[in-house]
Design a protein around this motif. Sequence first.
Motif, PDB file in Angstrom:
ATOM      1  N   ARG A 201      -2.526  60.791  20.178  1.00  0.00           N
ATOM      2  CA  ARG A 201      -1.595  61.863  20.064  1.00  0.00           C
ATOM      3  C   ARG A 201      -0.424  61.513  20.824  1.00  0.00           C
ATOM      4  NH1 ARG A 201      -3.708  67.483  18.691  1.00  0.00           N
ATOM      5  NH2 ARG A 201      -5.704  67.210  18.327  1.00  0.00           N
TER       6      ARG A 201
ATOM      7  N   TYR B  13      -6.788  58.402  16.356  1.00  0.00           N
ATOM      8  CA  TYR B  13      -5.505  58.822  16.358  1.00  0.00           C
ATOM      9  C   TYR B  13      -5.132  59.086  17.802  1.00  0.00           C
ATOM     10  CZ  TYR B  13      -1.440  61.847  15.987  1.00  0.00           C
ATOM     11  OH  TYR B  13      -0.074  62.243  16.103  1.00  0.00           O
TER      12      TYR B  13
ATOM     13  N   SER C  47      -4.536  64.227  12.987  1.00  0.00           N
ATOM     14  CA  SER C  47      -5.939  64.351  13.762  1.00  0.00           C
ATOM     15  C   SER C  47      -6.829  65.057  13.141  1.00  0.00           C
ATOM     16  CB  SER C  47      -5.447  65.312  15.124  1.00  0.00           C
ATOM     17  OG  SER C  47      -5.069  66.510  14.669  1.00  0.00           O
TER      18      SER C  47
END
Length: 127
Positions: free
Chosen positions: A44, A42, A18
């Motif tokens: 998560r 990205y 990240s």
Amino acid sequence: MYGPQQPSVQYLPPVVVSQYVNQWVTTSIPNYGEVTAYITDYNRRTGMVSMFIYRAPSYRPQYIQVHNSDLVGIAPYYGPIPPRPGRPPRPRPPYYPGGGYPGGGYPGGGFWPWIFGQAFGSSQQRY
């Protein structure tokens, strides 16, 4: 009792991945090898990394999504942007707090205007 040692693969923690969103990196990805990439996103929740990869010798951009566990090692990329064949890497100019990189801000250029021209038709060059 203790057989031959096998190399272990260390997965990158999600927090590391990240940190590289919206940055140029070098990494290794199974089935792609060593690549230069621009990480665009990205997720998560799913662990998916969205990126444009540039591989030698042509360095044509290719959009891919891979799971963060597929990235083997990651480091900042300091070469020419976007990567081009036949040019040696050049050092990145110094960063100025509050001002970014000299000549790298709006208006006039950067990654997004370049990729927009590639995707939506710049009349100059097509791949």
